[in-house]
Design an enzyme around this catalytic site. Sequence first.
Site, PDB file in Angstrom:
ATOM      1  CB  CYS A   1     -87.590 -35.112 -64.078  1.00 46.05           C
ATOM      2  SG  CYS A   1     -89.111 -34.172 -64.391  1.00 46.05           S
TER       3      CYS A   1
ATOM      4  CG  ASP B   1     -87.380 -33.513 -47.802  1.00 49.18           C
ATOM      5  OD1 ASP B   1     -88.109 -32.741 -48.450  1.00 49.18           O
ATOM      6  OD2 ASP B   1     -86.175 -33.256 -47.529  1.00 49.18           O
TER       7      ASP B   1
ATOM      8  CG  HIS C   1     -91.157 -30.786 -65.018  1.00 46.73           C
ATOM      9  ND1 HIS C   1     -90.180 -30.911 -64.054  1.00 46.73           N
ATOM     10  CD2 HIS C   1     -91.183 -29.472 -65.355  1.00 46.73           C
ATOM     11  CE1 HIS C   1     -89.631 -29.731 -63.835  1.00 46.73           C
ATOM     12  NE2 HIS C   1     -90.230 -28.830 -64.609  1.00 46.73           N
TER      13      HIS C   1
ATOM     14  CG  ASN D   1     -92.741 -24.326 -49.683  1.00 50.79           C
ATOM     15  OD1 ASN D   1     -93.480 -23.708 -48.917  1.00 50.79           O
ATOM     16  ND2 ASN D   1     -91.828 -25.176 -49.270  1.00 50.79           N
TER      17      ASN D   1
ATOM     18  N   GLY E   1     -90.202 -19.823 -50.678  1.00 50.17           N
ATOM     19  CA  GLY E   1     -88.959 -20.570 -50.522  1.00 50.17           C
ATOM     20  C   GLY E   1     -88.904 -21.854 -51.327  1.00 50.17           C
TER      21      GLY E   1
ATOM     22  CG  HIS F   1     -91.146 -32.035 -60.483  1.00 47.30           C
ATOM     23  ND1 HIS F   1     -90.756 -32.789 -61.583  1.00 47.30           N
ATOM     24  CD2 HIS F   1     -92.289 -32.599 -60.034  1.00 47.30           C
ATOM     25  CE1 HIS F   1     -91.629 -33.764 -61.785  1.00 47.30           C
ATOM     26  NE2 HIS F   1     -92.573 -33.665 -60.852  1.00 47.30           N
TER      27      HIS F   1
ATOM     28  CG  HIS G   1     -92.255 -30.449 -54.068  1.00 49.65           C
ATOM     29  ND1 HIS G   1     -91.686 -29.622 -55.004  1.00 49.65           N
ATOM     30  CD2 HIS G   1     -91.900 -29.959 -52.854  1.00 49.65           C
ATOM     31  CE1 HIS G   1     -91.005 -28.663 -54.385  1.00 49.65           C
ATOM     32  NE2 HIS G   1     -91.132 -28.834 -53.078  1.00 49.65           N
TER      33      HIS G   1
ATOM     34  CG  HIS H   1     -92.989 -30.133 -48.377  1.00 47.36           C
ATOM     35  ND1 HIS H   1     -91.651 -30.409 -48.187  1.00 47.36           N
ATOM     36  CD2 HIS H   1     -93.031 -29.151 -49.310  1.00 47.36           C
ATOM     37  CE1 HIS H   1     -90.916 -29.624 -48.967  1.00 47.36           C
ATOM     38  NE2 HIS H   1     -91.732 -28.849 -49.664  1.00 47.36           N
TER      39      HIS H   1
HETATM   40  P1  5GP Z   1     -89.196 -26.895 -51.569  1.00 44.57           P
HETATM   41  O1  5GP Z   1     -88.416 -25.954 -50.693  1.00 44.57           O
HETATM   42  O2  5GP Z   1     -88.842 -26.738 -53.026  1.00 44.57           O
HETATM   43  O3  5GP Z   1     -90.670 -26.853 -51.305  1.00 44.57           O
HETATM   44  O4  5GP Z   1     -88.761 -28.336 -51.089  1.00 44.57           O
HETATM   45  C1  5GP Z   1     -87.864 -29.142 -51.752  1.00 44.57           C
HETATM   46  C2  5GP Z   1     -87.600 -30.330 -50.848  1.00 44.57           C
HETATM   47  O5  5GP Z   1     -86.927 -31.326 -51.603  1.00 44.57           O
HETATM   48  C3  5GP Z   1     -86.695 -29.999 -49.648  1.00 44.57           C
HETATM   49  O6  5GP Z   1     -87.378 -30.352 -48.442  1.00 44.57           O
HETATM   50  C4  5GP Z   1     -85.454 -30.857 -49.885  1.00 44.57           C
HETATM   51  O7  5GP Z   1     -84.917 -31.390 -48.695  1.00 44.57           O
HETATM   52  C5  5GP Z   1     -85.964 -31.950 -50.809  1.00 44.57           C
HETATM   53  N1  5GP Z   1     -84.980 -32.476 -51.736  1.00 44.57           N
HETATM   54  C6  5GP Z   1     -84.140 -31.760 -52.539  1.00 44.57           C
HETATM   55  N2  5GP Z   1     -83.377 -32.561 -53.281  1.00 44.57           N
HETATM   56  C7  5GP Z   1     -83.751 -33.832 -52.952  1.00 44.57           C
HETATM   57  C8  5GP Z   1     -83.303 -35.115 -53.404  1.00 44.57           C
HETATM   58  O8  5GP Z   1     -82.433 -35.263 -54.249  1.00 44.57           O
HETATM   59  N3  5GP Z   1     -83.910 -36.188 -52.852  1.00 44.57           N
HETATM   60  C9  5GP Z   1     -84.900 -36.083 -51.907  1.00 44.57           C
HETATM   61  N4  5GP Z   1     -85.416 -37.215 -51.437  1.00 44.57           N
HETATM   62  N5  5GP Z   1     -85.336 -34.888 -51.471  1.00 44.57           N
HETATM   63  C10 5GP Z   1     -84.766 -33.774 -51.985  1.00 44.57           C
HETATM   64 ZN    ZN Z   2     -89.279 -32.386 -62.995  1.00 48.60          ZN
END
Ligand code: 5GP
Ligand code: ZN
Length: 113
Positions: free
Chosen positions: A6, A29, A45, A86, A92, A97, A99, A101
């Site tokens: 956010c 990322d 969100h 995820n 994991g 929020h 997302h 990948h």
């Molecule tokens: P999750 O494990 O929740 O599916 O993936 C979260 C992803 O967000 C991870 O791949 C991590 O590297 C990425 N990430 C976390 N914090 C930030 C950030 O502040 N900026 C960016 N660009 N990516 C982030």
């Molecule tokens: Zn959010």
Amino acid sequence: MACIFCQIIKKEIPAQIVYEDEEILAFKDIQPKAKIHLLIIPKKHFVSLNKVRKKDKEILGKLLWQAKLLAKEFKISDSGYKIVINSGKDAGQVVEHLHLHLLGGEELKNFPI
Ligand code: 5GP
Ligand code: ZN
């Protein structure tokens, strides 16, 4: 404090944004797990996929559609790519929020599926 994604949406913290419209943001990322690693998020969100209600379900199609377009733009449509969501502890999920990948640009050997 607001969630990190956010804050990226509000431009309170920087990100390498690759796409933006009224409903969606996509950015690189910060710790890429592949040569191309983009995150595609709704501006609204949702903690995870679990929290998307029926009234908001159209956003899910829009996120996937944008992932497809970005794959083309980043020239990984033909070489191949993975789209991962995820959801929750066992998957994991770290950032709470929703997302997608988008991963590609090389052979994705370290992904079991
Ligand atoms: P999750 O494990 O929740 O599916 O993936 C979260 C992803 O967000 C991870 O791949 C991590 O590297 C990425 N990430 C976390 N914090 C930030 C950030 O502040 N900026 C960016 N660009 N990516 C982030
Ligand atoms: Zn959010």
